[in-house]
Design an enzyme around this catalytic site. Structure first.
Site, PDB file in Angstrom:
ATOM      1  N   ARG A 195       9.658   3.933  -3.926  1.00  0.00           N
ATOM      2  CA  ARG A 195       8.840   3.747  -5.118  1.00  0.00           C
ATOM      3  C   ARG A 195       9.704   3.127  -6.215  1.00  0.00           C
ATOM      4  O   ARG A 195      10.856   3.506  -6.402  1.00  0.00           O
ATOM      5  CB  ARG A 195       8.252   5.078  -5.613  1.00  0.00           C
ATOM      6  CG  ARG A 195       7.100   5.611  -4.779  1.00  0.00           C
ATOM      7  CD  ARG A 195       5.852   4.747  -4.940  1.00  0.00           C
ATOM      8  NE  ARG A 195       4.685   5.325  -4.287  1.00  0.00           N
ATOM      9  CZ  ARG A 195       4.298   5.060  -3.052  1.00  0.00           C
ATOM     10  NH1 ARG A 195       5.013   4.222  -2.306  1.00  0.00           N
ATOM     11  NH2 ARG A 195       3.206   5.618  -2.544  1.00  0.00           N
ATOM     12  N   HIS A 221       5.337  -5.007  -1.704  1.00  0.00           N
ATOM     13  CA  HIS A 221       4.999  -3.660  -1.230  1.00  0.00           C
ATOM     14  C   HIS A 221       4.396  -3.722   0.181  1.00  0.00           C
ATOM     15  O   HIS A 221       3.290  -3.233   0.421  1.00  0.00           O
ATOM     16  CB  HIS A 221       4.017  -2.985  -2.191  1.00  0.00           C
ATOM     17  CG  HIS A 221       4.047  -1.486  -2.083  1.00  0.00           C
ATOM     18  ND1 HIS A 221       3.851  -0.659  -3.176  1.00  0.00           N
ATOM     19  CD2 HIS A 221       4.230  -0.652  -1.032  1.00  0.00           C
ATOM     20  CE1 HIS A 221       3.919   0.610  -2.788  1.00  0.00           C
ATOM     21  NE2 HIS A 221       4.142   0.627  -1.490  1.00  0.00           N
ATOM     22  N   GLU A 226       4.494  -2.208 -10.803  1.00  0.00           N
ATOM     23  CA  GLU A 226       3.736  -3.080  -9.904  1.00  0.00           C
ATOM     24  C   GLU A 226       2.227  -2.931 -10.097  1.00  0.00           C
ATOM     25  O   GLU A 226       1.754  -1.838 -10.455  1.00  0.00           O
ATOM     26  CB  GLU A 226       4.127  -2.824  -8.443  1.00  0.00           C
ATOM     27  CG  GLU A 226       3.814  -1.466  -7.877  1.00  0.00           C
ATOM     28  CD  GLU A 226       4.244  -1.363  -6.415  1.00  0.00           C
ATOM     29  OE1 GLU A 226       3.346  -1.252  -5.570  1.00  0.00           O
ATOM     30  OE2 GLU A 226       5.457  -1.394  -6.122  1.00  0.00           O
ATOM     31  N   GLY A 258       6.222  -2.762   3.070  1.00  0.00           N
ATOM     32  CA  GLY A 258       7.069  -2.023   3.997  1.00  0.00           C
ATOM     33  C   GLY A 258       6.321  -1.361   5.134  1.00  0.00           C
ATOM     34  O   GLY A 258       6.827  -1.240   6.251  1.00  0.00           O
TER      35      GLY A 258
END
Length: 329
Positions: free
Chosen positions: A244, A291, A273, A293
């Site tokens: 995060r 983002h 974000e 992942g």
């Protein structure tokens, strides 16, 4: 289910087709037609009428939004593992259970973390941009020199499922594994991973070549890598974050990267974000990802299946397997 009224389930974002189809079969489901992140007003309306809401990380369910929940709302079945976007205390006080989808994204996120370590160390982003800009004039002995990762020290901040999966990959790349965690892992796991435990995060940070952030965002981990702690990192160190954005002081990280006080960074998450610091985007020694992942077809389907199981068991009067307890986060 056919003999009684199906629960109204509102899904805030577009999910894989196979998951949406199964949800339509099982529940009275309202799907997202255009995949836009819901506004606070839209979330409030969903909470007012739904029996179950299925949010994602883009939905901020704070105490104000949750205050609009109708008496029939009994479950927030989060599509994702992290629940820092949900006010768990406010949900509990209103008698709303929260579930998540743990475990299914471990390998995907660990893969991406390893990919970012390689990309930053070997300057893959810079090399790709050089080609696309038409500026590559051919091979040269000193062109785009990166850093060998074999034999380097990797410090993992957060040795949960993902941290351990990363450690297994790191060993295959010849990295020496070190870690800091809220609690020391079992000796058998430590031995298997050949991992060195550091009780002091400060001491570990000062000695590592690569730092990977793999802990959740909680009040205790907000800016865990503060300006003071970022100051401890070596000038040629690499920092990777697939957890995060709020765990790192992003402004200070940007400043130190721009001054060469930190070697490079690979970031899949950001503090504000989807907004990304323009100064961060201008830096050549940073690999930036949106983002992604956990973004695999298999992972998203596994998440959706967990959501369905949590809803179905709840509707059938049983305890969902993935209930979130405040003390867990």
């Amino acid at each position: 289910m056919s003999e009684r009224k199906k629960p109204l389930v509102i899904v805030t974002r577009k999910l894989p087709d196979v998951i949406e189809t199964r949800m339509m079969e099982l529940f009275d489901t309202r799907l997202s037609t255009d995949d836009h992140p819901m506004t606070a007003a839209e979330l409030a309306e969903a909470l007012r009428v739904a029996t179950v809401v299925v949010p994602t990380v883009t939905d901020r369910l704070d105490a104000t939004v949750l205050s609009h929940a109708g008496p029939q709302l009994k479950l927030i079945a989060n599509f994702g593992n992290g629940v820092d976007h949900i006010d768990l205390k406010a949900a509990r006080e209103r008698g709303i259970m929260v579930t998540n989808t743990p475990g299914v994204l471990t390998e995907d996120t660990a893969d991406m973390t390893m990919a970012l370590i390689l990309a930053t160390a070997r300057r893959l982003g810079e090399g790709e941009r050089l080609i696309r800009a038409g500026q590559w004039t051919g091979w040269g002995p000193t062109l785009m020199l990166g850093t060998r990762i074999w034999g380097k020290r990797l410090g993992i901040v957060g040795m949960g499922r993902i941290g351990q999966a990363l450690a297994r990959r790191a060993r295959g790349f010849g990295l020496s594994v070190h870690y800091h965690n809220r609690h020391r892992v079992h000796p058998e796991i430590e031995q298997e991973l050949e991992a060195t435990y550091w009780e002091s995060l400060d001491q570990m940070l000062a000695r590592m070549d690569i730092i990977s952030i793999n802990c959740p965002h909680t009040p205790a981990t907000y800016h865990l890598l503060s300006a003071r702690r970022l100051n401890l990192l070596r000038a040629n160190s690499i920092i990777v974050n697939t957890a995060r954005g709020e765990v790192i002081d992003e402004n200070e990280l940007t400043r130190k990267l721009s001054k060469g006080e930190i070697g490079a960074a690979g970031l899949d998450v950001f503090e504000q974000e989807p907004a990304v610091n323009p100064k961060l985007m201008a830096l050549p020694n940073v690999v930036l990802l949106p983002h992604m992942g956990s973004a695999t077809i298999e992972g998203r389907q596994d998440m959706g299946e967990k959501v369905i199981v949590n809803i179905k068991t709840f509707v059938d009067g049983h305890k969902p397997p993935d209930r979130v307890i405040e003390s867990m986060f």
